[in-house]
Scaffold this motif. Structure first.
Motif, PDB file in Angstrom:
ATOM      1  N   GLU A   1      -2.078  -5.302   9.334  1.00  0.00           N
ATOM      2  CA  GLU A   1      -2.424  -5.335   7.912  1.00  0.00           C
ATOM      3  C   GLU A   1      -1.179  -5.410   7.037  1.00  0.00           C
ATOM      4  OE1 GLU A   1      -4.825  -1.900   7.347  1.00  0.00           O
ATOM      5  OE2 GLU A   1      -6.683  -2.897   7.989  1.00  0.00           O
ATOM      6  N   ARG A   2      -0.111  -4.712   7.427  1.00  0.00           N
ATOM      7  CA  ARG A   2       1.122  -4.751   6.643  1.00  0.00           C
ATOM      8  C   ARG A   2       1.771  -6.138   6.725  1.00  0.00           C
ATOM      9  NH1 ARG A   2       4.277  -0.655   4.852  1.00  0.00           N
ATOM     10  NH2 ARG A   2       2.234   0.358   4.651  1.00  0.00           N
ATOM     11  N   LEU A   3       1.734  -6.759   7.890  1.00  0.00           N
ATOM     12  CA  LEU A   3       2.277  -8.111   8.037  1.00  0.00           C
ATOM     13  C   LEU A   3       1.510  -9.099   7.167  1.00  0.00           C
ATOM     14  CD1 LEU A   3       2.815  -8.194  11.911  1.00  0.00           C
ATOM     15  CD2 LEU A   3       4.604  -8.089  10.171  1.00  0.00           C
TER      16      LEU A   3
ATOM     17  N   PRO B   1       9.723   4.498  14.234  1.00  0.00           N
ATOM     18  CA  PRO B   1       8.988   3.808  13.173  1.00  0.00           C
ATOM     19  C   PRO B   1       9.041   2.303  13.367  1.00  0.00           C
ATOM     20  CG  PRO B   1      11.130   4.473  12.364  1.00  0.00           C
ATOM     21  CD  PRO B   1      11.004   5.065  13.744  1.00  0.00           C
ATOM     22  N   VAL B   2       8.118   1.616  12.736  1.00  0.00           N
ATOM     23  CA  VAL B   2       8.046   0.155  12.805  1.00  0.00           C
ATOM     24  C   VAL B   2       8.480  -0.429  11.469  1.00  0.00           C
ATOM     25  CG1 VAL B   2       6.455  -1.816  12.908  1.00  0.00           C
ATOM     26  CG2 VAL B   2       6.263   0.036  14.576  1.00  0.00           C
ATOM     27  N   LEU B   3       9.379  -1.411  11.529  1.00  0.00           N
ATOM     28  CA  LEU B   3       9.823  -2.140  10.342  1.00  0.00           C
ATOM     29  C   LEU B   3       9.162  -3.512  10.372  1.00  0.00           C
ATOM     30  CD1 LEU B   3      11.724  -2.437   7.856  1.00  0.00           C
ATOM     31  CD2 LEU B   3      13.450  -3.330   9.448  1.00  0.00           C
ATOM     32  N   PRO B   4       8.094  -3.727   9.585  1.00  0.00           N
ATOM     33  CA  PRO B   4       7.415  -5.029   9.596  1.00  0.00           C
ATOM     34  C   PRO B   4       8.221  -6.071   8.828  1.00  0.00           C
ATOM     35  CG  PRO B   4       6.396  -3.594   7.987  1.00  0.00           C
ATOM     36  CD  PRO B   4       7.455  -2.769   8.673  1.00  0.00           C
ATOM     37  N   ALA B   5       8.165  -7.315   9.279  1.00  0.00           N
ATOM     38  CA  ALA B   5       8.867  -8.407   8.599  1.00  0.00           C
ATOM     39  C   ALA B   5       8.085  -9.703   8.792  1.00  0.00           C
ATOM     40  CB  ALA B   5      10.282  -8.555   9.126  1.00  0.00           C
ATOM     41  N   VAL B   6       8.231 -10.592   7.827  1.00  0.00           N
ATOM     42  CA  VAL B   6       7.537 -11.883   7.873  1.00  0.00           C
ATOM     43  C   VAL B   6       8.533 -12.996   7.548  1.00  0.00           C
ATOM     44  CG1 VAL B   6       5.881 -13.332   6.616  1.00  0.00           C
ATOM     45  CG2 VAL B   6       5.211 -11.052   7.362  1.00  0.00           C
TER      46      VAL B   6
ATOM     47  N   ILE C   1      -0.303 -14.923  13.959  1.00  0.00           N
ATOM     48  CA  ILE C   1      -0.908 -13.668  13.493  1.00  0.00           C
ATOM     49  C   ILE C   1      -1.034 -13.642  11.980  1.00  0.00           C
ATOM     50  CG2 ILE C   1      -0.226 -12.268  15.462  1.00  0.00           C
ATOM     51  CD1 ILE C   1       2.187 -11.316  13.871  1.00  0.00           C
ATOM     52  N   LEU C   2      -0.410 -14.575  11.284  1.00  0.00           N
ATOM     53  CA  LEU C   2      -0.546 -14.655   9.833  1.00  0.00           C
ATOM     54  C   LEU C   2      -1.753 -15.481   9.416  1.00  0.00           C
ATOM     55  CD1 LEU C   2       3.165 -15.303   8.730  1.00  0.00           C
ATOM     56  CD2 LEU C   2       1.971 -13.113   9.034  1.00  0.00           C
ATOM     57  N   LEU C   3      -2.306 -16.268  10.354  1.00  0.00           N
ATOM     58  CA  LEU C   3      -3.366 -17.212   9.987  1.00  0.00           C
ATOM     59  C   LEU C   3      -4.615 -17.095  10.848  1.00  0.00           C
ATOM     60  CD1 LEU C   3      -1.118 -20.365   9.412  1.00  0.00           C
ATOM     61  CD2 LEU C   3      -2.113 -18.863   7.675  1.00  0.00           C
ATOM     62  N   GLY C   4      -4.815 -15.955  11.487  1.00  0.00           N
ATOM     63  CA  GLY C   4      -6.070 -15.771  12.180  1.00  0.00           C
ATOM     64  C   GLY C   4      -5.989 -15.148  13.557  1.00  0.00           C
ATOM     65  N   ALA C   5      -4.837 -15.233  14.229  1.00  0.00           N
ATOM     66  CA  ALA C   5      -4.725 -14.664  15.569  1.00  0.00           C
ATOM     67  C   ALA C   5      -4.683 -13.142  15.508  1.00  0.00           C
ATOM     68  CB  ALA C   5      -3.478 -15.195  16.264  1.00  0.00           C
ATOM     69  N   ARG C   6      -5.098 -12.528  16.576  1.00  0.00           N
ATOM     70  CA  ARG C   6      -5.084 -11.075  16.659  1.00  0.00           C
ATOM     71  C   ARG C   6      -3.717 -10.573  17.130  1.00  0.00           C
ATOM     72  NH1 ARG C   6     -10.223 -10.214  20.461  1.00  0.00           N
ATOM     73  NH2 ARG C   6      -8.995 -11.733  21.659  1.00  0.00           N
TER      74      ARG C   6
END
Length: 273
Positions: A237-239, A188-193, A168-173
């Motif tokens: 988008e946040r990721l 709430p959602v806590l995004p992380a990478v 999902i960082l390089l093109g996947a939906r």
């Protein structure tokens, strides 16, 4: 990151956590009755086991990799939240949890519970099994229940390790499962990478520690009347923003972008020649 990389799944695409599959009390069907493997440990015991395991992993990985973890202060001190992260290696849940001030109840492939010993370990870590091959109302009910109890639930929405254009960082939906769970639990959602953890598959990396990056973002909350598709887009988008910030700030080379274990092993072989 081009616009084509931000394309998302159809917001109505079903997922293992689809809201339409958690009706009534969310009770599972006959073919879905399985143990969470929690064994005899109480909740406090499982939380202590998580903390002890994290401390051990911290000592090992900090000596084996140059790890940068940022945004730990963004993990809420209390209350339920859904941790949503990309998935590039088996080390990801360890890296996310080893310095977390709170335990994380991960959602993982139910097939892992087929092994007796592993199922006991995963149960002691409060892992929630999910059937990736079909709608799983029991897993959804369990995850929502944990969130409503004020716990952090960790989700890798890619349904397995993904790299290259499958990431999902390089093109996947982005699959809508995260948005569906957050909506059901009103959490709430806590995004992380995580970037670079796939380097840990290389034996030489343990002699020459690789760079590994973990970044936690700001909490995302569902806006009044917001649909699952819109929330999925905001999470994605946040990721991507977290990933782009890491790449820019640490000058991460594309060779360190998500790669499969097989590709890393090939690199290992070439380095030996």
């Amino acid at each position: 990151m081009g616009a084509e990389q931000r394309e998302l799944h159809d917001p109505e695409e079903e997922s293992p956590f689809s809201e339409s599959y958690v009706g009534g009390n969310g009770a599972p069907g006959k073919n879905q009755r399985r143990s969470n493997g929690n064994g005899a440990l109480g909740q406090s015991g499982r939380d202590r086991f998580f903390a002890i395991s994290g401390a051990i992993c911290h000592r090992v990985l900090r000596r084996s990799a140059r790890i940068s973890i940022e945004g730990l202060e963004r993990i809420p001190k209390s209350g339920g939240c859904l941790l949503v992260c990309n998935h590039i290696s088996h080390f990801d849940p360890i890296l996310l949890g080893m310095e977390s001030p709170r335990p994380i109840d991960y959602v993982a492939d139910g097939k892992l519970f087929n092994d007796l010993v592993l199922s006991q370990i995963l149960g002691a870590l409060n892992v929630i099994p999910v059937d990736r091959n079909r709608q799983d109302p029991r897993a959804a009910k369990t995850a929502v229940g944990r969130l409503k109890q004020g716990r952090i639930v960790g989700l890798f929405p890619e349904r397995g390790i993904r790299h290259g254009k499958a990431s999902i960082l390089l093109g996947a939906r982005l699959n809508p499962s995260a948005a569906a769970l957050a909506r059901m639990a009103n959490a709430p959602v806590l995004p992380a990478v995580v970037v670079g953890s796939d380097r840990l598959y290389q034996l030489r990396s343990w002699r020459r520690p690789p760079r590994v990056f973990v970044s936690f973002g700001e909490l995302l909350t569902l806006a009044p009347g917001e649909g699952r598709g819109s929330f999925t887009e905001r999470i994605h988008e946040r990721l991507l923003s977290l990933f782009e910030s890491l790449v820019k700030r640490y000058e991460i080379d594309p060779i360190d972008f998500p790669h499969s274990a097989q590709e890393r092993w090939k690199e290992e072989g070439r380095a030996r020649k």
